[in-house]
Motif scaffolding. Structure first.
Motif, PDB file in Angstrom:
ATOM      1  N   THR A 103       0.821  -1.207   0.000  1.00 37.33           N
ATOM      2  CA  THR A 103       0.000   0.000   0.000  1.00 37.33           C
ATOM      3  C   THR A 103       0.855   1.256   0.000  1.00 37.33           C
ATOM      4  O   THR A 103       0.553   2.230  -0.718  1.00 37.33           O
ATOM      5  N   ALA A 104       1.923   1.264   0.786  1.00 39.96           N
ATOM      6  CA  ALA A 104       2.789   2.444   0.871  1.00 39.96           C
ATOM      7  C   ALA A 104       3.410   2.777  -0.482  1.00 39.96           C
ATOM      8  O   ALA A 104       3.450   3.947  -0.890  1.00 39.96           O
ATOM      9  N   LEU A 105       3.892   1.766  -1.189  1.00 39.65           N
ATOM     10  CA  LEU A 105       4.497   2.022  -2.499  1.00 39.65           C
ATOM     11  C   LEU A 105       3.437   2.454  -3.514  1.00 39.65           C
ATOM     12  O   LEU A 105       3.687   3.335  -4.350  1.00 39.65           O
ATOM     13  N   PHE A 106       2.267   1.846  -3.447  1.00 35.42           N
ATOM     14  CA  PHE A 106       1.203   2.214  -4.372  1.00 35.42           C
ATOM     15  C   PHE A 106       0.757   3.658  -4.165  1.00 35.42           C
ATOM     16  O   PHE A 106       0.522   4.400  -5.131  1.00 35.42           O
ATOM     17  N   GLN A 107       0.653   4.074  -2.924  1.00 31.37           N
ATOM     18  CA  GLN A 107       0.132   5.404  -2.628  1.00 31.37           C
ATOM     19  C   GLN A 107       1.181   6.499  -2.746  1.00 31.37           C
ATOM     20  O   GLN A 107       0.840   7.648  -3.053  1.00 31.37           O
ATOM     21  N   SER A 108       2.441   6.178  -2.514  1.00 31.77           N
ATOM     22  CA  SER A 108       3.459   7.226  -2.454  1.00 31.77           C
ATOM     23  C   SER A 108       4.305   7.339  -3.717  1.00 31.77           C
ATOM     24  O   SER A 108       5.046   8.316  -3.868  1.00 31.77           O
ATOM     25  N   CYS A 109       4.226   6.370  -4.629  1.00 30.76           N
ATOM     26  CA  CYS A 109       5.073   6.378  -5.833  1.00 30.76           C
ATOM     27  C   CYS A 109       4.225   6.611  -7.083  1.00 30.76           C
ATOM     28  O   CYS A 109       3.178   5.977  -7.259  1.00 30.76           O
ATOM     29  N   ARG A 110       4.689   7.500  -7.920  1.00 32.39           N
ATOM     30  CA  ARG A 110       4.020   7.777  -9.189  1.00 32.39           C
ATOM     31  C   ARG A 110       4.334   6.639 -10.168  1.00 32.39           C
ATOM     32  O   ARG A 110       5.491   6.296 -10.393  1.00 32.39           O
ATOM     33  N   TYR A 111       3.289   6.060 -10.753  1.00 36.34           N
ATOM     34  CA  TYR A 111       3.474   4.945 -11.688  1.00 36.34           C
ATOM     35  C   TYR A 111       3.845   5.460 -13.067  1.00 36.34           C
ATOM     36  O   TYR A 111       3.221   6.383 -13.598  1.00 36.34           O
ATOM     37  N   GLU A 112       4.882   4.883 -13.664  1.00 29.78           N
ATOM     38  CA  GLU A 112       5.361   5.272 -14.990  1.00 29.78           C
ATOM     39  C   GLU A 112       5.411   4.056 -15.901  1.00 29.78           C
ATOM     40  O   GLU A 112       5.634   2.931 -15.439  1.00 29.78           O
ATOM     41  N   ILE A 113       5.235   4.291 -17.190  1.00 24.79           N
ATOM     42  CA  ILE A 113       5.407   3.245 -18.194  1.00 24.79           C
ATOM     43  C   ILE A 113       6.728   3.487 -18.914  1.00 24.79           C
ATOM     44  O   ILE A 113       6.962   4.569 -19.446  1.00 24.79           O
ATOM     45  N   ARG A 114       7.602   2.493 -18.854  1.00 25.89           N
ATOM     46  CA  ARG A 114       8.894   2.571 -19.527  1.00 25.89           C
ATOM     47  C   ARG A 114       9.092   1.281 -20.313  1.00 25.89           C
ATOM     48  O   ARG A 114       9.254   0.216 -19.736  1.00 25.89           O
ATOM     49  N   ASP A 115       9.032   1.382 -21.643  1.00 26.89           N
ATOM     50  CA  ASP A 115       9.018   0.194 -22.488  1.00 26.89           C
ATOM     51  C   ASP A 115      10.317  -0.600 -22.414  1.00 26.89           C
ATOM     52  O   ASP A 115      10.304  -1.829 -22.530  1.00 26.89           O
ATOM     53  N   GLU A 116      11.450   0.073 -22.253  1.00 23.99           N
ATOM     54  CA  GLU A 116      12.736  -0.599 -22.361  1.00 23.99           C
ATOM     55  C   GLU A 116      13.608  -0.290 -21.151  1.00 23.99           C
ATOM     56  O   GLU A 116      13.369   0.663 -20.417  1.00 23.99           O
ATOM     57  N   GLY A 117      14.639  -1.105 -20.988  1.00 14.64           N
ATOM     58  CA  GLY A 117      15.622  -0.862 -19.935  1.00 14.64           C
ATOM     59  C   GLY A 117      15.425  -1.758 -18.728  1.00 14.64           C
ATOM     60  O   GLY A 117      14.315  -2.205 -18.426  1.00 14.64           O
ATOM     61  N   ALA A 118      16.518  -2.014 -18.037  1.00 11.84           N
ATOM     62  CA  ALA A 118      16.483  -2.817 -16.828  1.00 11.84           C
ATOM     63  C   ALA A 118      15.802  -2.038 -15.701  1.00 11.84           C
ATOM     64  O   ALA A 118      15.697  -0.805 -15.760  1.00 11.84           O
ATOM     65  N   PRO A 119      15.337  -2.710 -14.665  1.00 11.37           N
ATOM     66  CA  PRO A 119      14.764  -1.997 -13.522  1.00 11.37           C
ATOM     67  C   PRO A 119      15.792  -1.068 -12.883  1.00 11.37           C
ATOM     68  O   PRO A 119      16.978  -1.368 -12.841  1.00 11.37           O
ATOM     69  N   HIS A 120      15.308   0.057 -12.376  1.00 13.21           N
ATOM     70  CA  HIS A 120      16.188   0.969 -11.670  1.00 13.21           C
ATOM     71  C   HIS A 120      16.588   0.364 -10.315  1.00 13.21           C
ATOM     72  O   HIS A 120      15.841  -0.435  -9.738  1.00 13.21           O
ATOM     73  N   PRO A 121      17.747   0.757  -9.783  1.00 11.58           N
ATOM     74  CA  PRO A 121      18.099   0.311  -8.435  1.00 11.58           C
ATOM     75  C   PRO A 121      17.037   0.757  -7.434  1.00 11.58           C
ATOM     76  O   PRO A 121      16.416   1.812  -7.607  1.00 11.58           O
TER      77      PRO A 121
END
Length: 282
Positions: free
Chosen positions: A150-168
């Motif tokens: 819930t904390a990550l869902f509510q506090s983080c803006r969701y973005e769509i990024r087609d390519e690239g490895a996950p960020h640290p």
């Protein structure tokens, strides 16, 4: 619920290249959470050879190798599954020690889960964040997992990024924004900081079924004694049940990638994909 998916991927190169062997993880799991009713996989042009196998984490995979230079190739995956787990909490924790955090898995289980526990102490900010969520949850394991989701869902803006490895995970935590794979990696890191084994999952999710452009999805699974691997999706803010179709899972996101491989040549490459998701029943 029955879920049907058609997933097409096309790779193009501006001059001929030699493809190294590729590993394809596109066959959904068949387990207690879902029945795989059908699956077809077509590669064009036909590779020089291919073989079905289980990868290092037990994911169903196809290894394909090629015997001629190509300027393009395609992968067509289509399947239908019946998802079964309507209640994501249909289990009992089997040891009193598992009810509270942090906890330590007994041997030999801890050794088997070691890759999904690695890196737990690498990041001070992630550990502090995980500790704050755990404190708010009263250091109760299941409350922590839902609180973290819930904390990550509510506090983080969701973005769509087609390519690239996950960020640290530190990067995603600092920016409070990320794609589904970024949030899944951060979720895993926070769980590991509390001694909970967590791994990255690649698959599909029905929330994009009505979108003009559907995407593959990523979430996390944690290992709970008595429940086995259980899914949590921080980018949707929920425990995983019948709306998700897991395909591959691994401690390292690279080892759950749908397509892994490289090519020899100086060409530049371009990838196009399309995903269609249809559902029946809820």
């Amino acid at each position: 619920m029955r879920i049907s998916v058609a997933h097409s991927t096309v790779y193009r190169y501006d001059q001929p290249v030699w493809l190294e062997p590729h590993l394809l993880r596109l066959r959904p799991r068949h387990d207690a959470s879902q029945n795989l009713l059908r699956h077809t996989l077509a590669i064009a042009p036909a590779p020089g050879g291919q073989t079905g196998c289980l990868d290092q984490d037990g994911n169903a995979a196809v290894q394909a190798w090629f015997d001629k230079p190509l300027t393009g190739w395609s992968i067509e995956s289509a399947f239908e599954v019946e998802t079964l787990r309507t209640n994501p909490f249909d289990f009992l924790l089997t040891r009193p020690e598992v009810f509270s955090l942090p906890f330590v898995y007994p041997e030999p289980l801890r050794g088997a889960l070691a890759p999904s526990l690695a890196g737990a102490g690498d990041s001070g900010p992630v550990r502090e964040f995980a500790g704050s969520v755990a404190e708010q949850a009263g250091w109760r394991t299941l409350d922590f997992l839902m609180g973290l989701t819930t904390a990550l869902f509510q506090s983080c803006r969701y973005e769509i990024r087609d390519e690239g490895a996950p960020h640290p995970p530190e990067f995603t935590l600092a920016g409070r924004a990320g794609s589904c794979r970024d949030l899944a990696v951060l979720f895993c890191a926070a769980c590991r900081a509390m001694g909970v084994a967590a791994r990255f999952v690649s698959g599909y999710e029905c929330g994009t079924a009505s979108n003009e452009h559907a995407y593959m999805h990523a979430w996390a699974e944690v290992y709970l004694e008595g429940g086995g691997w259980r899914g949590y999706d921080p980018s949707r803010g929920l425990a995983v049940s019948t709306f998700h179709v897991p395909v591959a899972a691994a401690a390292d996101p690279q080892l759950a990638a749908p397509v892994s491989g490289s090519y020899r040549g100086a060409a530049s490459s371009h990838m196009d994909f399309s995903i269609s998701i249809q559902t029946q029943g809820e």
